[in-house]
Design a protein around this motif. Structure first.
Motif, PDB file in Angstrom:
ATOM      1  N   GLU A 103     -12.875  -8.058  -2.449  1.00 57.41           N
ATOM      2  CA  GLU A 103     -12.452  -8.086  -0.989  1.00 57.41           C
ATOM      3  C   GLU A 103     -13.501  -8.317  -0.108  1.00 57.41           C
ATOM      4  OE1 GLU A 103      -8.333  -5.909  -0.222  1.00 57.41           O
ATOM      5  OE2 GLU A 103      -9.519  -4.593  -0.816  1.00 57.41           O
ATOM      6  N   ASP A 156      -7.658   0.428  -6.245  1.00 56.03           N
ATOM      7  CA  ASP A 156      -8.865   0.022  -5.462  1.00 56.03           C
ATOM      8  C   ASP A 156      -9.958   0.996  -6.018  1.00 56.03           C
ATOM      9  OD1 ASP A 156     -10.962  -0.355  -3.520  1.00 56.03           O
ATOM     10  OD2 ASP A 156      -9.494  -1.357  -2.193  1.00 56.03           O
ATOM     11  N   HIS A 184      -8.906  -3.841  -7.207  1.00 56.58           N
ATOM     12  CA  HIS A 184      -9.631  -4.098  -6.082  1.00 56.58           C
ATOM     13  C   HIS A 184     -11.015  -3.741  -6.161  1.00 56.58           C
ATOM     14  CE1 HIS A 184      -6.389  -4.947  -2.687  1.00 56.58           C
ATOM     15  NE2 HIS A 184      -6.831  -6.275  -3.475  1.00 56.58           N
ATOM     16  N   HIS A 236       0.677  -1.274   0.134  1.00 55.82           N
ATOM     17  CA  HIS A 236      -0.116   0.173  -0.142  1.00 55.82           C
ATOM     18  C   HIS A 236       0.762   1.435  -0.116  1.00 55.82           C
ATOM     19  CE1 HIS A 236      -2.569  -3.177   1.493  1.00 55.82           C
ATOM     20  NE2 HIS A 236      -3.379  -2.443   1.178  1.00 55.82           N
ATOM     21  N   HIS A 244     -15.153  -3.438   3.953  1.00 56.47           N
ATOM     22  CA  HIS A 244     -14.856  -4.624   3.407  1.00 56.47           C
ATOM     23  C   HIS A 244     -15.798  -5.548   4.075  1.00 56.47           C
ATOM     24  CE1 HIS A 244     -10.561  -4.022   1.890  1.00 56.47           C
ATOM     25  NE2 HIS A 244     -11.459  -2.978   1.352  1.00 56.47           N
ATOM     26  N   ASN A 280     -11.642   2.429  -2.891  1.00 57.82           N
ATOM     27  CA  ASN A 280     -11.009   3.419  -2.172  1.00 57.82           C
ATOM     28  C   ASN A 280     -11.079   4.816  -2.884  1.00 57.82           C
ATOM     29  OD1 ASN A 280     -10.218   1.707  -0.416  1.00 57.82           O
ATOM     30  ND2 ASN A 280      -8.103   1.551  -1.295  1.00 57.82           N
ATOM     31  N   GLU A 292      -0.953  -0.121  -3.843  1.00 51.22           N
ATOM     32  CA  GLU A 292      -2.535   0.138  -4.038  1.00 51.22           C
ATOM     33  C   GLU A 292      -2.570   1.609  -3.349  1.00 51.22           C
ATOM     34  OE1 GLU A 292      -6.628  -1.251  -1.599  1.00 51.22           O
ATOM     35  OE2 GLU A 292      -4.813  -2.609  -1.475  1.00 51.22           O
TER      36      GLU A 292
END
Length: 464
Positions: free
Chosen positions: A248, A175, A206, A90, A221, A178, A142
């Protein structure tokens, strides 16, 4: 490298993952597996030819310190044991303090955002190169979800990621959940980020669910994937066909048929993404010319912490030339001081650093404490069993004055120790059980009163 459709492997859904149709690969949390003792379900998946990718959460490559060689060695060992084609981590910091700030090192127990500045970019790039040199396979990073923004940021998220890729050649794990989270919480337009991204660097994507509470989006999640997240996936698909897309799920696991339905929805979105769909200021979708830019909706407020709602301040080209060079003395020290001040405010109750939104910091602080209580309950399930309904309140009270400094397992032991020093729990039977639990894991006897005073004095001195 084509991956296809995958799902995050978790022990709670191991049996379901083996039976789900059309799962081409899985991702595992790297820190949760032991290379010499892989779970039987993972071994079976690997024997079937299912690719397994380790996903790290503790390197803290966005932190001021250089990455730990031991953590890198552990990640490399897991990649080798799994025969992984790549590893992922990350763009975040997870600890702060220590030598660079001459202060105690604090652990967040969570992924926290890196300031999008030239200083932070330089440090991140150096850390990424160290990691790349230490790993046996390619690395992809990520983008994270965040509740808070740093003041005085110099690049948008898309610009920051583009610079990172250009300077290091690292892959991206995008992601889309995100991106949606940061849209709601920080006013950052997801399509603007997609327009600025080097999409050819995407290793995989993701997709995850969350929930909105009190105007804040929580990337849990633990909830179903929402349509706005799928719409951002669709917008990404308009620009590039992602090599892989992964669902996820980390908590509150649904029945296997619900997981299968979400995977089908993801496949459908990737396989037939309608062109020119652009999320507006609240994540809904409206038509737009493909490849065009979309301004934020009228009246969109500025994001908390100083970042503009439509993506942050414009970058001045000369700043890249002046501060993007390798020679940038003091970058680590400046970053270290900023991150230590922020993390201390979040977990130790120190004043809000200048320029931050104090209300958002309080929300983030409560979220960190709640997550800490939840994770400790998972790594040490005996504690909530012994303490019953009083566990959560007791832990949150403990956490207010005891920042985490050495991971969740140590945190569980320190919590039990603090209770025993205070003569708790009041129920003698429960206290006897807690003492036995602590003795088995920490020391031959609970700490005495003198030890309590010494530790309290040391803690007081460290806070000065």
């Amino acid at each position: 490298m084509e991956l296809g459709t995958g799902i995050g492997w978790r022990p709670e859904i191991a049996d379901a993952v083996e039976e789900l149709p059309g799962v081409d690969w899985v991702e595992v949390v790297a820190e949760n597996i032991c290379p010499g003792h892989l779970p039987a379900a993972l071994t079976r998946l690997r024997s079937r030819g299912t690719r397994i990718i380790p996903h790290g959460v503790s390197l803290g490559l966005g932190g001021a310190d250089r990455p730990s060689q031991q953590r890198l060695a552990d990640l490399a060992e897991r990649a080798t044991a799994l025969g992984a084609p790549l590893v992922t981590e990350h763009i975040a910091f997870v600890r702060a303090g220590g030598v660079l700030t001459a202060s105690p090192q604090l652990e967040a127990g969570h992924l926290l955002p890196v300031p999008r500045t030239w200083d932070a970019l330089k440090v991140l790039c150096e850390n990424v190169r160290i990691a790349q040199d230490s790993l046996p396979v390619p690395l992809a990073l990520e983008n994270i979800a965040a509740l808070i923004s740093w003041p005085d940021e110099e690049l948008t998220e898309g610009q920051f990621l583009a610079e990172l890729v250009e300077r290091t050649g690292v892959g991206l794990l995008i992601d889309v959940a995100n991106l949606h989270t940061n849209h709601i919480n920080r006013g950052e337009h997801p399509v603007k980020a997609l327009d600025e991204l080097p999409v050819e660097a995407i290793a995989y994507v993701h997709v995850a669910g969350g929930i909105e509470r009190d105007g804040v989006w929580h990337d849990t999640h633990a909830h179903p994937v929402t349509q706005p997240v799928l719409d951002i996936l669709s917008a990404l698909r308009d620009r590039v066909t992602p090599p892989g897309v992964l669902l996820e799920r980390d908590d509150d696991f649904p029945p296997a048929e619900e997981l299968a339905a979400e995977l089908t929805s993801i496949r459908t979105t990737v396989g037939a993404a309608p062109a020119g769909r652009t999320p507006d200021a609240r994540g809904e979708v409206r038509a737009a010319a493909r490849g065009g830019t979309t301004a934020p909706a009228a009246g969109t407020p500025e994001a908390p912490g100083g970042a503009r709602a439509h993506g942050g301040p414009e970058t001045r080209p000369q700043e890249r030339e002046e501060t993007g060079a390798e020679e940038n003395p003091g970058a680590r020290e400046r970053l270290a001081l900023g991150q230590a001040a922020l993390l201390s405010a979040l977990v130790a109750g120190t004043p809000t650093p200048e320029g931050f939104d104090s209300r958002r910091l309080r929300v983030q602080s409560r979220a960190l404490a709640a997550k800490r209580a939840d994770v400790v309950a998972k790594v040490a399930p005996e504690l909530p069993e012994i303490l019953g309904r009083g566990y959560r309140d007791a832990f949150l009270a403990y956490a207010k004055s005891r920042p985490m400094q050495a991971g969740y397992r140590r945190d569980a032991l320190d919590f039990a120790e603090a209770l025993l020093i205070a003569g708790r729990p009041e129920d003698e039977s429960a206290r006897r059980l807690l003492t036995g639990w602590w003795e088995e894991r920490a020391a031959p006897h609970p700490p005495r009163r003198a030890t309590r005073f010494v530790r309290a004095a040391r803690a007081a001195l460290s806070r000065r």
